[in-house]
Scaffold this motif. Structure first.
Motif, short mmCIF file in Angstrom:
data_model
loop_
_atom_site.label_atom_id
_atom_site.label_comp_id
_atom_site.label_asym_id
_atom_site.label_seq_id
_atom_site.Cartn_x
_atom_site.Cartn_y
_atom_site.Cartn_z
N PHE A 129 0.76 -1.19 0.18
CA PHE A 129 0.17 0.05 0.20
C PHE A 129 0.90 1.35 0.08
O PHE A 129 0.32 2.31 -0.01
CB PHE A 129 -0.90 0.01 1.14
CG PHE A 129 -2.08 -1.24 1.15
CD1 PHE A 129 -3.17 -0.85 0.76
CD2 PHE A 129 -1.63 -2.51 1.64
CE1 PHE A 129 -4.18 -2.09 0.70
CE2 PHE A 129 -2.39 -3.42 1.59
CZ PHE A 129 -3.74 -3.22 1.13
N GLY A 130 2.19 1.08 0.12
CA GLY A 130 3.03 2.16 -0.05
C GLY A 130 3.16 3.14 1.41
O GLY A 130 2.51 2.78 2.24
N ASN A 131 4.25 3.76 1.48
CA ASN A 131 4.32 4.77 2.45
C ASN A 131 4.08 6.39 2.01
O ASN A 131 4.74 7.00 2.73
CB ASN A 131 5.61 4.49 3.13
CG ASN A 131 5.55 3.33 4.26
OD1 ASN A 131 4.48 3.35 5.01
ND2 ASN A 131 6.44 2.62 4.54
N THR A 132 3.40 6.47 1.20
CA THR A 132 2.94 7.84 0.80
C THR A 132 1.68 8.26 1.81
O THR A 132 0.79 7.72 2.06
CB THR A 132 2.68 8.16 -0.43
OG1 THR A 132 3.71 7.75 -1.37
CG2 THR A 132 2.22 9.49 -0.80
N GLU A 133 1.75 9.30 2.55
CA GLU A 133 0.94 10.06 3.66
C GLU A 133 -0.35 10.22 2.74
O GLU A 133 -0.29 10.55 1.58
CB GLU A 133 1.32 11.04 4.29
CG GLU A 133 2.52 10.92 5.17
CD GLU A 133 2.82 12.07 6.07
OE1 GLU A 133 2.48 13.28 5.52
OE2 GLU A 133 3.16 12.22 7.16
N VAL A 134 -1.54 9.59 3.35
CA VAL A 134 -2.90 9.93 2.70
C VAL A 134 -3.56 10.78 3.54
O VAL A 134 -4.93 11.15 3.09
CB VAL A 134 -3.64 8.55 2.74
CG1 VAL A 134 -2.97 7.47 1.73
CG2 VAL A 134 -3.93 7.95 3.96
N GLY A 135 -3.25 11.44 4.53
CA GLY A 135 -3.82 12.50 5.16
C GLY A 135 -2.76 13.13 6.11
O GLY A 135 -1.67 12.93 6.43
N GLU A 136 -3.54 14.17 6.98
CA GLU A 136 -2.98 14.78 8.11
C GLU A 136 -2.93 13.87 9.34
O GLU A 136 -4.22 13.37 9.84
CB GLU A 136 -3.90 15.72 8.24
CG GLU A 136 -3.28 16.96 9.23
CD GLU A 136 -2.28 17.99 8.52
OE1 GLU A 136 -1.57 18.61 9.02
OE2 GLU A 136 -2.50 17.88 7.22
N PRO A 137 -1.72 13.34 9.73
CA PRO A 137 -1.47 12.49 10.98
C PRO A 137 -2.23 13.20 12.13
O PRO A 137 -1.97 14.66 12.33
CB PRO A 137 -0.06 12.52 10.97
CG PRO A 137 0.48 13.01 9.79
CD PRO A 137 -0.39 13.81 9.19
N GLY A 138 -3.14 12.59 12.93
CA GLY A 138 -3.50 12.89 14.06
C GLY A 138 -4.87 13.70 14.00
O GLY A 138 -5.48 14.30 14.92
N SER A 139 -5.28 13.74 12.57
CA SER A 139 -6.62 14.31 12.24
C SER A 139 -7.71 13.43 12.20
O SER A 139 -7.76 12.53 13.28
CB SER A 139 -6.34 15.20 11.06
OG SER A 139 -6.45 14.22 10.04
N GLY A 140 -8.55 13.56 11.35
CA GLY A 140 -9.77 12.49 11.17
C GLY A 140 -9.26 11.16 10.95
O GLY A 140 -9.97 10.26 11.04
N LEU A 141 -8.11 10.98 10.15
CA LEU A 141 -7.59 9.54 10.03
C LEU A 141 -6.76 9.08 11.17
O LEU A 141 -5.51 8.89 11.34
CB LEU A 141 -6.73 9.61 8.76
CG LEU A 141 -7.29 10.32 7.33
CD1 LEU A 141 -6.49 10.38 6.53
CD2 LEU A 141 -8.75 9.73 7.14
N THR A 142 -7.44 8.42 12.19
CA THR A 142 -6.87 8.16 13.45
C THR A 142 -7.03 6.66 13.52
O THR A 142 -6.35 6.02 14.59
CB THR A 142 -7.94 8.63 14.67
OG1 THR A 142 -9.07 8.25 14.59
CG2 THR A 142 -7.66 10.19 14.57
N THR A 143 -7.57 5.71 12.73
CA THR A 143 -7.41 4.26 12.74
C THR A 143 -6.86 3.58 11.47
O THR A 143 -6.95 4.40 10.21
CB THR A 143 -9.16 3.87 13.00
OG1 THR A 143 -9.91 4.12 11.69
CG2 THR A 143 -9.81 4.37 14.16
#
Length: 506
Positions: A129-143
């Motif tokens: 799945f790669g290691n490119t960030e898909v969003g803002e850490p610690g925001s709505g993408l928490t799980t």
């Protein structure tokens, strides 16, 4: 349920369930991401219990040597005489999106592997799945699930945990047919309520720091059905990245086509494999393609109707398979309630994340080490400790004693500087500094200076504040300028501090 060579078996906590208790009434289900639920009835005496039937025991549904379903047992309902299990794919719902050090992350491979290593996921990662960030850490993408869902939308593919607990990537397209439905077994109706012609996304532009809008497709029909979506939790994006997410959302919404009004209830003899042999319905999984032969597509696409199975449920007692296509319209009461609950959860997540529509939490830092400032020279007061807020990729960061902001906009800055005791009295100034490189400043906010009166020991405490307009990547600092060489007082915590809070787009 008859005891024969075709009878399924449940393995619970390493035991064959038939070896410890009588059971029947088996049902199992799955959706696009893998196995979802399993339930059965157990027949026992009131005073009977078994150590294998405990919460979180591993569960596998076997059909001979083949594993059809995998998950985790929930606490049995001894009063009702039932057991239930949740599918392995649902491990991701509660597994936190963290890296190996426990920091918030949205890098897919990183958060998946870290969760597997700490035992939060029972999977083995096979897909890359790669290691490119898909969003803002610690925001709505928490799980982990939210990170995987964001990855799937961005890349136009689906993640899936199979019955062997392997995390894989599947195309989930109608052209990849696995099963054929015999003529006369049912038809599907087209629903216009699920149609979306154009998707508009609101995002933070990585180049300008402003809120922008992207859409897909570029050409739409007259009076199109338009769907808006805020994706500020994905962090700053380039326009092409925002368009890619809009494309994925459009594809998830049936790619500009109508949805479906109903599913199919299928029995033995109504489904065949690609070789034309009768299929064992227990092996049909969501995410696979199914074609209704000699049934014209009501959307006018072809002579046969092809769908991707969005969710399935197999009733072992009745021998029936409920097969619902991806894009099924939410027309029943429970589906409507689920949609409302999803919207409420999304709103709460955005509210808890930070500023409305732009989840950038405030950061507060302070100084614990001593520092002497040179007379007549404006010098950065180097902060070294985070009091609260974030210090991860995508958020405000403490770098070289200064705070770097992730996106452009207006920020509220507050700071305090405390000079140590001195026998001499001289001017001491404090300013807010703005720069482009961590640890340095280029200009000062001149109207931010404010000095308190000195006390008997000649200690001066100064507070400064300002609302400043910044570009993405600029740094904020606390600047001191004494009339003579002066040291800072760090005898008490937080005597020298700096806090930065995002106010909104410029």
């Amino acid at each position: 349920m008859a005891r024969n060579r075709f009878r399924p078996e449940l393995r619970v906590g390493g035991y064959c369930l038939s070896g410890i208790v009588r059971w029947d009434g088996l049902k199992h289900s799955g959706d696009l991401n893998g196995d979802v639920d399993l339930s059965a009835r157990i027949i026992f005496k009131n005073d009977w219990r078994h150590p294998a039937l405990r919460d979180k025991a591993p569960v596998e549904l076997m059909r001979g040597p083949a594993c059809l379903w995998a998950g985790t047992l929930v606490e049995p309902d001894w009063d009702a005489g039932t057991i239930g299990a949740v599918g392995a794919s649902r491990d991701a719902e509660n597994a936190m999106a963290l890296d190996a050090l426990g920091n918030a992350s949205t890098k897919p491979n990183e958060v998946i592997d870290a969760a597997i290593n700490r035992g939060a996921l029972s999977w083995k990662r096979v897909g890359d799945f790669g290691n490119t960030e898909v969003g803002e850490p610690g925001s709505g993408l928490t799980t982990v699930r939210s990170v995987l869902d964001a990855w799937a939308t961005k890349n136009g593919q689906a993640w899936h945990v199979d019955s062997r607990r392997r995390l894989i990537i599947i195309p989930a397209v109608e052209t990849a047919i696995s099963w054929l439905v015999t003529p006369g077994s049912g038809v599907l109706g087209a629903s216009g309520t699920e149609r979306v012609d154009v998707v508009f996304v609101r995002y933070t532009n990585k180049t300008t720091g402003r809120r922008d809008t992207a859409s897909y497709p570029a050409v739409s029909p007259t009076r199109p059905v338009e769907k808006p979506k805020e994706i500020f939790d994905r962090g700053p994006l380039l326009p092409a990245e925002a368009v890619a997410i809009a494309t994925g959302l459009w594809a998830e919404a049936n790619a500009g086509r109508a949805g479906w009004t109903n599913g199919l209830k299928l029995s033995a003899g109504q489904v065949a494999n690609l070789g034309g042999r009768e299929a064992d319905l227990a092996f049909v999984r969501a995410g696979q393609g199914m074609a209704l032969r000699s049934v014209p597509d009501p959307r006018g696409l072809s002579r046969n109707t092809s769908v991707v199975l969005g969710d399935v449920e197999f009733d072992w007692a009745a021998g029936d398979l409920q097969a619902n296509p991806k894009g099924l319209a939410a027309q029943d009461e429970q589906s409507a309630l689920d949609s409302v609950a999803e919207l409420a959860t999304s709103a709460i997540t955005r509210a808890n994340a930070g500023a409305p529509g732009n989840p950038i939490p405030a950061i507060s830092v302070y100084k614990t080490s001593g520092q002497t400032l040179t007379a007549g020279v404006s010098t950065v007061v180097t902060m070294d400790t985070i009091r609260n807020g974030t210090d991860v990729s995508g958020g405000a960061k403490l770098e070289a004693g200064t705070v770097t902001v992730p996106i452009g906009g207006w920020y509220q800055v507050n700071a305090n500087l405390t000079w140590a005791s001195s026998v001499s009295s001289a001017r001491r100034l404090a300013f807010i500094g703005i720069g482009n490189t961590p640890g340095t400043f280029a200009t000062v906010v001149t109207d931010s200076a404010y000095a308190w009166a000195q006390d008997a020991a000649n200690i001066t405490s100064q507070s400064v504040s300002a609302n400043v307009k910044l570009a993405a990547g600029q740094v904020i600092s606390l600047i001191g300028n004494p009339g003579v060489n002066y040291g800072l007082d760090v005898s008490q915590t937080y005597m020298n501090n700096l806090s930065v809070a995002y106010l909104g787009a410029a």
